[in-house]
Design an enzyme around this catalytic site. Structure first.
Site, mmCIF file in Angstrom:
data_model
loop_
_atom_site.group_PDB
_atom_site.id
_atom_site.type_symbol
_atom_site.label_atom_id
_atom_site.label_comp_id
_atom_site.label_asym_id
_atom_site.label_seq_id
_atom_site.Cartn_x
_atom_site.Cartn_y
_atom_site.Cartn_z
ATOM 1 N N ARG A 79 4.853 -12.118 10.351
ATOM 2 C CA ARG A 79 3.533 -11.819 10.889
ATOM 3 C C ARG A 79 3.040 -12.896 11.852
ATOM 4 O O ARG A 79 2.507 -12.581 12.907
ATOM 5 C CB ARG A 79 2.544 -11.693 9.721
ATOM 6 C CG ARG A 79 1.152 -11.254 10.115
ATOM 7 C CD ARG A 79 0.187 -11.356 8.932
ATOM 8 N NE ARG A 79 0.734 -10.830 7.705
ATOM 9 C CZ ARG A 79 0.689 -9.547 7.341
ATOM 10 N NH1 ARG A 79 0.102 -8.670 8.114
ATOM 11 N NH2 ARG A 79 1.229 -9.153 6.203
ATOM 12 N N GLY B 64 4.927 -15.504 5.083
ATOM 13 C CA GLY B 64 3.598 -15.268 4.522
ATOM 14 C C GLY B 64 2.472 -15.946 5.286
ATOM 15 O O GLY B 64 1.297 -15.730 4.971
ATOM 16 N N TYR C 114 4.264 -5.367 11.712
ATOM 17 C CA TYR C 114 4.256 -4.172 10.868
ATOM 18 C C TYR C 114 3.452 -3.053 11.519
ATOM 19 O O TYR C 114 2.782 -2.278 10.848
ATOM 20 C CB TYR C 114 3.727 -4.514 9.457
ATOM 21 C CG TYR C 114 4.429 -5.722 8.866
ATOM 22 C CD1 TYR C 114 5.737 -5.617 8.400
ATOM 23 C CD2 TYR C 114 3.821 -6.981 8.829
ATOM 24 C CE1 TYR C 114 6.405 -6.720 7.896
ATOM 25 C CE2 TYR C 114 4.483 -8.087 8.326
ATOM 26 C CZ TYR C 114 5.767 -7.954 7.864
ATOM 27 O OH TYR C 114 6.435 -9.049 7.379
ATOM 28 N N CYS D 216 -3.642 14.943 9.994
ATOM 29 C CA CYS D 216 -4.389 15.883 9.155
ATOM 30 C C CYS D 216 -4.670 15.350 7.761
ATOM 31 O O CYS D 216 -4.350 15.986 6.770
ATOM 32 C CB CYS D 216 -3.603 17.178 9.055
ATOM 33 S SG CYS D 216 -1.995 16.881 8.305
ATOM 34 N N GLU D 217 -5.202 14.150 7.667
ATOM 35 C CA GLU D 217 -5.604 13.610 6.367
ATOM 36 C C GLU D 217 -6.910 12.839 6.557
ATOM 37 O O GLU D 217 -7.069 12.126 7.557
ATOM 38 C CB GLU D 217 -4.539 12.640 5.819
ATOM 39 C CG GLU D 217 -3.193 13.311 5.609
ATOM 40 C CD GLU D 217 -2.235 12.495 4.762
ATOM 41 O OE1 GLU D 217 -2.694 11.656 3.961
ATOM 42 O OE2 GLU D 217 -1.015 12.705 4.913
HETATM 43 N N1 LLP Z 1 10.778 -12.989 4.014
HETATM 44 C C1 LLP Z 1 10.913 -11.957 3.172
HETATM 45 C C2 LLP Z 1 11.973 -11.958 2.200
HETATM 46 C C3 LLP Z 1 10.014 -10.884 3.258
HETATM 47 O O1 LLP Z 1 10.149 -9.850 2.437
HETATM 48 C C4 LLP Z 1 8.991 -10.899 4.234
HETATM 49 C C5 LLP Z 1 8.046 -9.805 4.349
HETATM 50 C C6 LLP Z 1 8.908 -12.006 5.088
HETATM 51 C C7 LLP Z 1 9.809 -13.038 4.937
HETATM 52 C C8 LLP Z 1 7.870 -12.113 6.183
HETATM 53 O O2 LLP Z 1 6.595 -12.148 5.686
HETATM 54 P P1 LLP Z 1 5.367 -12.430 6.684
HETATM 55 O O3 LLP Z 1 5.537 -13.818 7.235
HETATM 56 O O4 LLP Z 1 5.417 -11.410 7.738
HETATM 57 O O5 LLP Z 1 4.168 -12.307 5.832
HETATM 58 N N2 LLP Z 1 3.897 -4.387 5.756
HETATM 59 C C9 LLP Z 1 3.052 -5.416 5.199
HETATM 60 C C10 LLP Z 1 3.768 -6.735 5.037
HETATM 61 C C11 LLP Z 1 5.087 -6.604 4.306
HETATM 62 C C12 LLP Z 1 5.832 -7.884 4.161
HETATM 63 C C13 LLP Z 1 7.221 -7.630 3.694
HETATM 64 N N3 LLP Z 1 8.022 -8.781 3.571
HETATM 65 C C14 LLP Z 1 1.810 -5.557 6.083
HETATM 66 O O6 LLP Z 1 1.691 -4.833 7.059
HETATM 67 O O7 LLP Z 1 0.945 -6.369 5.804
#
Ligand code: LLP
Length: 418
Positions: A277, A231, A375, A346-347
């Site tokens: 991320r 996160g 992502y 096309c949206e």
């Molecule tokens: N651990 C678990 C169990 C997760 O589900 C996720 C992300 C992470 C770690 C890594 O989270 P991060 O550090 O990347 O925030 N597609 C969305 C974000 C989806 C996150 C899904 N889970 C976007 O583009 O913002």
């Protein structure tokens, strides 16, 4: 004469010994371009987040699972999480040992679970029914559980994964029942994890959730791993001077919590985080080309090949990505205007940057979408039967190397039985 509106990539010397124009000539657009130096820096920042020695950074491969990218992450000494057999397969190919993969599951089938157990990869389950399934498949085994302490955070309701409004994890009301299942199958609870959501710039909810989880952990005597999830946010508004996360202060406060827990628990455990991320977003710029410039009634549009099949985040979450402009032949026209950078899908929702105040954009300009490495490709698709883009790595020596080829029309025609 060239005109570059490049407030980030310029000072960063992002392009090494190449340039956006050269890359576009060589590889075409749309093109995901990664900078190896920045990727390695981000890995190191996370590894050095705390002083506590038994600390592991579990890169969350869902953010970006390019094979070559994963190899660099492994070289930097990170481990990984996985949430599908596909992710495990790529991680194996990138050279990760099974004891460096943590399977953080959600609603997996019995067959999937059996396959992961067979590989000897540690699993975390996130419901009592999946704990029962694991007990049936692997009585006497080691298991982890994902807990939901009621705290969530994130940039969009769609990515808040802690608290009351989420499908994830086991809530605190079910702990006793969970202990009953552990006992019934003689399972050893060796790890606990959580993930409160994606993208925080304010560390307080993360720290609060750490405290809540650590408090809970005191009642489980066999823990080897406590994993606080990912996160960690990145400044998507960097061209406006948005501050980075203060990792030094966050790390200090995490170290204090670790020390206090270890004192009370009576022994060390491994603490983990799971950034996706933070590792992958900022080392990447997505390049696209402007094929049309138009006004429809009062709104101006730059029409590019950056459809939401290439980068879905703005459409899916209303996410902001800063935009740069590169013009090989031509000068700054001096005009600034409100414009939307849109794709070729096309949206009407197919907008990558909505109503931005930018230098005038001309046909054939190259558009750079910043912070596209998390992502981005991972969520790209073949919608409208478009080809998923190629990916290129600017190596530490400044030279570019193809790390995934663009889809071909043949790829689109694969998989149909005669
Ligand atoms: N651990 C678990 C169990 C997760 O589900 C996720 C992300 C992470 C770690 C890594 O989270 P991060 O550090 O990347 O925030 N597609 C969305 C974000 C989806 C996150 C899904 N889970 C976007 O583009 O913002």
């Amino acid at each position: 004469m060239a005109f570059y509106y490049d407030g980030y990539t310029g000072p960063q010397k992002f392009w090494g010994r190449t340039s956006p124009e050269e890359l576009v000539r060589e590889y075409g657009t749309p093109l995901y371009v990664y900078n190896e130096r920045i990727l390695r820096e981000r890995c190191r920042e996370m590894k050095n987040l705390v002083k506590y020695p038994n600390f592991a950074v579990n890169y969350s491969a869902k953010a970006n699972s390019n094979l070559h990218f994963l190899r660099i992450v492994r070289e930097e000494g990170l481990v990984v999480d996985a949430m599908s057999l596909g992710e495990i397969a790529v991680e194996e190919a990138a050279g990760f040992d099974h004891d460096h993969i943590f399977f953080i599951s959600n609603n997996m089938s019995r067959e999937e679970m059996a396959a992961v157990i067979e590989k000897g990869i540690l699993i975390s389950v996130d419901s009592l029914s999946q704990l029962e399934m694991f007990g049936g498949l692997c009585p006497g085994g080691d298991i982890c559980v994902r807990l939901n302490t009621g705290i969530g955070a994130g940039h969009s309701a769609k990515v808040v994964t802690g608290g009351h409004e989420t499908k994830f994890a086991i809530d605190l009301g079910k702990i006793e029942e969970m202990k009953g299942i552990l006992e019934k199958y003689n399972l050893r609870l060796v790890g606990v994890n959580q993930h409160i959501g994606s993208l925080f710039m304010d560390p307080e909810p993360y720290l609060e959730s750490m405290k809540a989880l650590l408090e809970l952990c005191k009642q489980f005597p066999d823990l080897k791993i406590i994993d606080f999830g990912g996160g960690f946010g990145v400044p998507y508004h960097k061209l406006d001077g948005q501050e980075r996360l203060d990792l030094a202060s966050l790390g200090r406060r995490m170290d204090e919590l670790f020390a206090e827990f270890v004192r009370e628990y009576g022994r060390e455990v491994q603490f983990k985080i799971e950034p996706g991320r933070y590792i992958s977003a900022e080392c990447c710029v997505l390049l696209g080309k402007v094929h049309a410039v138009k006004t429809v009634y009062e709104n101006k549009y730059a029409g590019t090949d950056l459809g939401f099949n290439v980068l879905v985040r703005p459409v899916m979450y209303d996410s902001w990505h800063d935009v740069e402009i590169y013009r090989e032949d031509g000068e700054d026209t001096g005009r600034r205007e409100e414009i939307s950078v849109v794709g070729n899908i096309c949206e009407s929702g197919d907008i990558i940057a909505k109503k931005r105040m930018l230098p005038e954009i001309l046909e054939n300009d190259i558009i750079g979408v910043l912070d596209a490495g998390a992502y981005g490709y991972a969520m790209s698709s073949n919608y409208n039967n478009r080809l998923r883009p190629a990916e290129v790595l600017i190596q530490e020596d400044g030279k570019a190397r193809l790390i995934r080829r663009r889809d071909t029309i043949e790829d689109l025609l694969r998989g149909f039985p005669e």
